[in-house]
Scaffold this active site. Structure first.
Site, PDB file in Angstrom:
ATOM      1  CG  ASP A   7      -0.271  -0.428   2.509  1.00 40.47           C
ATOM      2  OD1 ASP A   7       0.975  -0.401   2.558  1.00 40.47           O
ATOM      3  OD2 ASP A   7      -0.970  -0.778   3.466  1.00 40.47           O
ATOM      4  CG  ASN A  31      -8.857  -1.529  11.985  1.00 39.22           C
ATOM      5  OD1 ASN A  31      -7.887  -2.109  11.494  1.00 39.22           O
ATOM      6  ND2 ASN A  31      -9.414  -0.485  11.399  1.00 39.22           N
ATOM      7  CG  HIS A  75      -5.813  -2.109   8.714  1.00 39.04           C
ATOM      8  ND1 HIS A  75      -5.911  -1.106   9.643  1.00 39.04           N
ATOM      9  CD2 HIS A  75      -4.505  -2.139   8.365  1.00 39.04           C
ATOM     10  CE1 HIS A  75      -4.723  -0.562   9.839  1.00 39.04           C
ATOM     11  NE2 HIS A  75      -3.844  -1.178   9.078  1.00 39.04           N
ATOM     12  CD  GLU A  89      -8.931   0.923   7.627  1.00 31.45           C
ATOM     13  OE1 GLU A  89      -8.916   0.040   8.501  1.00 31.45           O
ATOM     14  OE2 GLU A  89      -8.491   2.066   7.826  1.00 31.45           O
TER      15      GLU A  89
HETATM   16  C1  GLP Z   1      -0.323   0.220   8.437  1.00 32.66           C
HETATM   17  C2  GLP Z   1      -0.016  -0.579   7.191  1.00 32.66           C
HETATM   18  C3  GLP Z   1      -0.326  -2.051   7.388  1.00 32.66           C
HETATM   19  C4  GLP Z   1       0.349  -2.536   8.661  1.00 32.66           C
HETATM   20  C5  GLP Z   1      -0.211  -1.773   9.825  1.00 32.66           C
HETATM   21  C6  GLP Z   1       0.335  -2.213  11.175  1.00 32.66           C
HETATM   22  O1  GLP Z   1      -1.672   0.488   8.576  1.00 32.66           O
HETATM   23  N1  GLP Z   1      -0.761  -0.107   6.068  1.00 32.66           N
HETATM   24  O2  GLP Z   1       0.128  -2.786   6.253  1.00 32.66           O
HETATM   25  O3  GLP Z   1       0.112  -3.914   8.812  1.00 32.66           O
HETATM   26  O4  GLP Z   1       0.132  -0.398   9.628  1.00 32.66           O
HETATM   27  O5  GLP Z   1       1.501  -1.551  11.474  1.00 32.66           O
HETATM   28  P1  GLP Z   1       2.398  -1.780  12.774  1.00 32.66           P
HETATM   29  O6  GLP Z   1       3.240  -2.951  12.461  1.00 32.66           O
HETATM   30  O7  GLP Z   1       3.182  -0.511  12.903  1.00 32.66           O
HETATM   31  O8  GLP Z   1       1.474  -2.003  13.904  1.00 32.66           O
END
Ligand code: GLP
Length: 252
Positions: A72, A142, A144, A149
């Site tokens: 993303d 959440n 995702h 989402e």
């Molecule tokens: C962002 C990214 C996700 C990732 C998520 C969790 O939202 N788009 O791909 O999995 O963060 O990130 P973290 O590892 O910092 O909790």
């Protein structure tokens, strides 16, 4: 669903790096999908370290022939917060440049709806030309995946998303101020993610406990928890740390 439980996030990174290195040694031109976030940082640290080793070192790893798709990218994020910059800082600057793809989103360019559509189509066209060997995923609090989402359509391909307020709040600590967190992003859809031959999901810390619990123990798809769509895939490995998967308390 296989589960590997590690002591902490650093060990989680080592376990994931071992899986990636095994794949690339077996198939040097493998295609990977890679995530961003805090959780995969120790994985990228391990991989960067292996890339920097001398070629004759048994632990040397080359990403030269690997193809990488990122999950993303934000729309209109400050340069230092873009996922393109994240990938450069944490992996690409240490590796002989692999074929790297990320939705291309120039900042300061007014992005109209049809422009976004073209970017998504182009990404899908690139994805059509590859079989994904391994998708490494993180998970949001959440549930995702990428930026798919709650309530997302699991049949969707790369698309524009409006970020939920909970996702914006969870990622705000990475920005100079909470107002800088973009409201939109482009994400690979679950359809392409689920087309990977193998999926590894990384989760660390208590904030991911509910998402992992719903996936591992829920055993049924729940549109409000996109992570549960991974139940559709026959080859998923969870790599979780003790804080995220405290087995004893999970049965209370
Ligand atoms: C962002 C990214 C996700 C990732 C998520 C969790 O939202 N788009 O791909 O999995 O963060 O990130 P973290 O590892 O910092 O909790």
């Amino acid at each position: 669903m296989q589960i590997i439980r590690t002591e902490n996030r650093e060990d989680l990174g080592k376990a994931a790096a071992e899986q990636v290195a095994n794949l690339i040694r077996r198939k040097p031109n493998a295609t990977l999908v890679l995530p961003t976030g805090d959780t995969p940082l120790p994985l990228y640290h391990e991989l960067s370290d292996a890339c920097r080793r001398a070629p004759e070192d048994v632990f040397h790893l080359s990403l030269r022939d690997v193809t990488i798709f990122n999950l993303d990218e934000y729309i209109d994020a400050p340069q230092e917060n873009s996922y393109r910059q994240y990938m450069w800082d944490n992996l690409l600057k240490y590796a002989t440049l692999p074929n790297f793809h990320i939705p291309f989103l120039p900042r300061y360019v007014k992005i109209h709806g049809d422009k976004i559509g073209a970017i998504c189509n182009e990404y899908n066209h690139l994805l059509d030309q590859q079989d994904i060997d391994l998708a490494i995923l993180g998970v949001g609090q959440n549930g995702h995946i990428g930026f798919n989402e709650p309530g997302c359509d699991p049949e969707e391909r790369t698309h524009l998303v409006t970020l939920s307020e909970s996702t914006r709040a969870a990622n705000a600590h990475l920005f100079r101020s909470p107002e800088d967190v973009p409201t939109q992003a482009i994400t690979m859809g679950l359809k392409d993610i689920l087309s990977a031959k193998r999926i590894i999901l990384l989760a660390s810390g208590p904030s991911k406990k509910e998402a992992i619990y719903r996936l591992y123990f829920g055993q049924k798809e729940d549109p409000e928890w996109p992570v549960t769509y991974l139940l559709r895939h026959p080859n998923v490995t969870l790599i979780v740390d003790r804080d995220c998967f405290p087995i004893d308390s999970m049965f209370e």
